[in-house]
Design a protein around this motif. Structure first.
Motif, PDB file in Angstrom:
ATOM      1  N   ALA A 154       0.912  -1.203   0.297  1.00  0.00           N
ATOM      2  CA  ALA A 154      -0.036   0.203   0.014  1.00  0.00           C
ATOM      3  C   ALA A 154       0.842   1.506  -0.221  1.00  0.00           C
ATOM      4  CB  ALA A 154      -0.943   0.026   1.325  1.00  0.00           C
ATOM      5  N   GLN A 155       0.486   2.294  -0.647  1.00  0.00           N
ATOM      6  CA  GLN A 155       1.267   3.588  -0.661  1.00  0.00           C
ATOM      7  C   GLN A 155       0.249   4.950  -0.695  1.00  0.00           C
ATOM      8  OE1 GLN A 155       4.303   4.168  -4.297  1.00  0.00           O
ATOM      9  NE2 GLN A 155       2.667   5.598  -4.736  1.00  0.00           N
ATOM     10  N   GLY A 156       0.797   5.652   0.307  1.00  0.00           N
ATOM     11  CA  GLY A 156       0.342   7.208   0.404  1.00  0.00           C
ATOM     12  C   GLY A 156       1.210   8.114  -0.007  1.00  0.00           C
ATOM     13  N   LEU A 157       0.799   8.964  -0.709  1.00  0.00           N
ATOM     14  CA  LEU A 157       1.573  10.286  -1.070  1.00  0.00           C
ATOM     15  C   LEU A 157       0.742  11.673  -0.522  1.00  0.00           C
ATOM     16  CD1 LEU A 157       2.029   9.533  -4.821  1.00  0.00           C
ATOM     17  CD2 LEU A 157       3.552   8.975  -2.827  1.00  0.00           C
ATOM     18  N   TRP A 158       1.690  12.429   0.207  1.00  0.00           N
ATOM     19  CA  TRP A 158       0.994  13.755   0.788  1.00  0.00           C
ATOM     20  C   TRP A 158       1.921  14.989   0.292  1.00  0.00           C
ATOM     21  CZ3 TRP A 158       1.665  15.052   6.820  1.00  0.00           C
ATOM     22  CH2 TRP A 158       0.623  16.032   7.200  1.00  0.00           C
ATOM     23  N   HIS A 159       1.223  15.487  -0.518  1.00  0.00           N
ATOM     24  CA  HIS A 159       1.968  16.652  -1.256  1.00  0.00           C
ATOM     25  C   HIS A 159       1.780  18.131  -0.334  1.00  0.00           C
ATOM     26  CE1 HIS A 159       2.257  14.656  -5.200  1.00  0.00           C
ATOM     27  NE2 HIS A 159       1.187  14.020  -4.486  1.00  0.00           N
ATOM     28  N   GLY A 160       2.955  18.772  -0.785  1.00  0.00           N
ATOM     29  CA  GLY A 160       3.073  19.994   0.183  1.00  0.00           C
ATOM     30  C   GLY A 160       4.286  20.794  -0.238  1.00  0.00           C
ATOM     31  N   GLU A 161       4.717  21.890   0.313  1.00  0.00           N
ATOM     32  CA  GLU A 161       5.744  22.741  -0.121  1.00  0.00           C
ATOM     33  C   GLU A 161       6.766  22.678   1.283  1.00  0.00           C
ATOM     34  OE1 GLU A 161       3.959  26.571  -0.667  1.00  0.00           O
ATOM     35  OE2 GLU A 161       2.694  25.618  -2.319  1.00  0.00           O
ATOM     36  N   ILE A 162       8.078  23.184   0.810  1.00  0.00           N
ATOM     37  CA  ILE A 162       9.174  22.912   1.503  1.00  0.00           C
ATOM     38  C   ILE A 162       9.484  24.418   1.936  1.00  0.00           C
ATOM     39  CG2 ILE A 162      11.658  22.170   2.020  1.00  0.00           C
ATOM     40  CD1 ILE A 162       9.441  20.022   1.311  1.00  0.00           C
ATOM     41  N   LEU A 163       9.287  24.534   3.553  1.00  0.00           N
ATOM     42  CA  LEU A 163       9.752  25.981   4.155  1.00  0.00           C
ATOM     43  C   LEU A 163      11.085  26.378   4.352  1.00  0.00           C
ATOM     44  CD1 LEU A 163       6.909  25.700   7.000  1.00  0.00           C
ATOM     45  CD2 LEU A 163       6.797  26.992   5.080  1.00  0.00           C
TER      46      LEU A 163
END
Length: 214
Positions: A154-163
């Motif tokens: 199973a795989q999960g991806l969590w997208h965001g930005e790097i501060l």
């Protein structure tokens, strides 16, 4: 959903309703405890440290390979079904580094402060007007026994930005540098419940549960 032990037979298991969690990372263990409790599984999840199982040698070249290596290692020593997590932060402009080396990015395994500092430093020279994208990745592997030819993945991806600097005092790892524009918060600023609901690890567990036989 819930799963019963009778739906996951194991030829090497000494107790059908016990699974080993192949991790000694305290931050991960705390998150897994909450996530598995919410899933209401009819099994007892045993951290490998309670069975004196040391960490496996993670010599795979991908999250999937390392997750399977860890699951087989814990299952072989314990004789029980095992679940393993391999996770990390991928930053496309760095060629998806830190990636599978996230925990030891700065050279010392598990030193979150040094890893965060190295990531900020590595990004300084290439920062521009546009936010730097990143994503947390979690791959879970479950084996019913050490030689299981068909691990559940199973795989999960969590997208965001790097501060550019850490923000928030919760979570662990790179959470203080992981910005969520929709929530106007860093991962380290979220409550445990909110993080579990949307994180890469929470997504992966839900995907894993959907693959378990009823």
């Amino acid at each position: 959903m819930s799963a019963t032990s009778t739906s996951l037979p194991s030829t090497q298991s000494t107790s059908d309703n016990q699974w080993v969690l192949a991790s000694n990372n305290k931050g991960k263990l705390a998150e897994f405890n909450r996530l598995f409790a919410e899933a209401d599984l009819n099994v007892t999840i045993i951290p490998q440290g309670q069975l004196s199982i040391e960490d496996a040698v993670e010599d795979g070249l991908s999250f999937v390979e390392n997750a399977i290596i860890k699951a087989r290692h814990a299952s072989r020593i314990s004789g029980l079904p095992a679940i393993a997590d391999d996770s990390g932060l991928c930053v496309p402009v760095l060629g998806n580094a830190p990636g599978i080396y996230s925990a030891r990015y700065a050279g010392e395994h598990g030193n979150d402060a040094k890893n965060n500092t190295k990531l900020v430093t590595d990004l300084q020279a290439i920062r521009g007007k546009q936010p730097i994208q990143g994503m947390f990745v979690c791959v879970l592997a479950m084996v019913r026994h050490a030689d299981d030819p068909l691990p559940i993945i199973a795989q999960g991806l969590w997208h965001g930005e790097i501060l550019e600097a850490p923000l928030g005092d919760g979570g662990f790892g790179y959470d203080p540098l992981f910005w969520l524009p929709d929530l106007q918060a860093s991962a380290a600023s979220l409550s445990a419940a909110d993080k579990n609901r949307i994180s890469h690890r929470g997504q992966a567990i839900q995907q894993l549960l959907s693959q378990l036989p009823l």
